[in-house]
Design an enzyme around this catalytic site. Structure first.
Site, PDB file in Angstrom:
ATOM      1  N   PRO A   1     -32.867  -3.308  58.519  1.00  7.93           N
ATOM      2  CG  PRO A   1     -30.917  -3.899  59.575  1.00  7.93           C
ATOM      3  CD  PRO A   1     -32.054  -4.477  58.823  1.00  7.93           C
ATOM      4  CD  GLU A   2     -35.617   0.403  53.893  1.00  6.23           C
ATOM      5  OE1 GLU A   2     -35.580   1.477  53.267  1.00  6.23           O
ATOM      6  OE2 GLU A   2     -36.624  -0.312  53.921  1.00  6.23           O
TER       7      GLU A   2
END
Length: 274
Positions: free
Chosen positions: A2-3
Site C-alpha cells: 500500500p502506497e
DNA sequence: AGAGATACCTGGGAGC
DNA sequence: TGCTCCCAGGTATCTC
C-alpha cells in the site's frame, strides 16, 4: 504494497463503513506487528465511538470519541478487511475490531511490517505528534514545483530517494517514484540538487498525475494489497516502468535497466530518462 | 545535518 | 522432491 493511493482507497471504504460506529469488542491474536498490540487488550476502548477516519501520508487514523487515535500503517503487506465474523480467521490476521453495526474490521499482515497503535499526544488538528515531521501531501496545494525545487537544493542523495523520503513528500513509494520519474524523463540516479526548475515542475506534475490516476483505479495490487472487500487494485495494468527490467521501454523500445538505489530495485530507461 | 546501512518479517521463487 | 538462499518493501534506528 500500500502506497498513498492504496491507503486513500482503504480510507474511503473504511470511512463509509465505520464512522459513527461503536467498538463493542477487540480481539488481539498476536502480541505484536511492528509495535506491540498489547494496549488494544485494554477494556477502556470498548464503548468508544469512531468519530472520524482520515489519512496522513500512508497512515490511516481512526479518531475515537475520547479523542485518542488508532494509528495504522500497512507496511508492505498489511490488509484491512470488513468482513463478518463468520469468515474463518486467517493465519496472519492479528487484530479484530468488532463494531456496533455487527461489522468486523480485520487487520491482516503477513510480513508483520504493519503498525497499529494508540496515540494520545495530538496536535491541534488531531494528528498524532509522532507524524509532525512528515512532509506535504503530494496532492495538496502545498506540494508545488517551487517547494520541490527549493527543498532539493544542496541535497546530494539521488532524486529517487529524495522523493521517496517522507520528510520531503509523503506517500511516494517505489512504484510511484519509478513511474513518475519515467514520465518526467528524469533518471532516478540523478542527484536531487541537479534538478532544474523546469524538471522540478514536471516531476511535481507527474507525481500528482500518477497518484491521481492510481487512486481512480483503486490502487495497485502487486502481491499482497487488497481492498477492504478483498478485491484487487487495477492500476497494475497501467505500470509502464516498475517491475519491467529487461523488457522494452514502451516509449523508445530500448531495454529497461535495473539499479539498486538506496537498497531498492529501480527500473529506468537509459534513453528516455536523463 | 545529511546520507547510507541495517534490522524487522514471511512467502515465493530460483538454483542445486 | 526438498533444501537453502535471496528478494521484496516502509520505517526506525544506528553509525559515520
Amino acid at each position: 504494497m500500500p502506497e498513498l493511493p492504496e491507503v486513500e482507497t482503504i480510507k474511503k471504504a473504511v470511512d463509509l463503513a465505520v464512522c459513527g460506529e461503536t467498538i463493542t469488542k477487540i480481539e488481539v491474536f498476536s502480541p505484536k506487528m511492528r509495535t506491540s498490540l498489547a494496549e488494544f487488550n485494554s477494556p477502556s476502548l470498548v464503548g468508544l465511538t469512531i468519530t472520524k477516519v482520515t489519512r496522513r501520508g500512508r497512515y490511516l487514523l481512526l479518531t475515537l470519541s475520547d479523542n485518542r487515535v488508532i494509528l495504522m500503517h500497512f507496511g508492505m503487506s498489511g490488509v484491512l478487511r470488513l468482513e463478518p465474523n463468520s469468515v474463518p480467521k486467517r493465519k496472519h490476521e492479528h487484530i479484530f475490531f468488532h463494531l456496533s453495526n455487527n461489522q468486523l474490521l480485520r487487520f491482516e499482515c503477513t510480513r508483520r511490517f504493519s503498525m497499529c497503535e494508540l496515540c494520545e499526544n495530538l496536535d491541534s488538528n488531531g494528528i498524532p505528534l509522532k507524524l509532525s515531521l512528515l512532509g506535504p501531501e503530494p496532492l495538496s496545494e502545498d506540494f508545488t514545483p517551487e517547494y520541490l525545487f527549493n527543498a532539493s537544493r544542496k541535497r546530494h542523495s539521488s532524486v529517487k530517494n529524495f522523493i521517496m523520503d517522507n520528510a520531503n513528500v509523503v506517500g511516494v513509494g517505489n512504484i510511484y517514484a519509478t513511474e513518475a520519474l519515467f514520465f518526467s524523463n528524469i533518471s532516478p540516479l540523478r542527484k536531487a540538487d541537479s534538478l532544474t526548475k523546469k524538471e522540478a515542475e514536471n516531476l511535481v506534475l507527474q507525481i500528482k498525475k500518477v497518484l491521481q490516476k492510481a487512486i481512480e483505479a483503486g490502487g495497485t495490487t502487486i502481491s499482497d494489497y487488497r481492498h477492504v472487500d478483498g478485491s484487487e487494485g487495477k492500476f497494475v495494468q497501467n505500470l509502464k516502468m516498475y517491475g519491467r527490467s529487461g523488457k522494452e521501454c514502451l516509449t523508445c523500445g530500448n531495454t529497461i535497466l535495473q539499479a539498486k538505489i538506496g537498497g531498492r530495485t529501480s527500473c529506468y530507461c537509459p534513453k528516455c530518462q536523463k
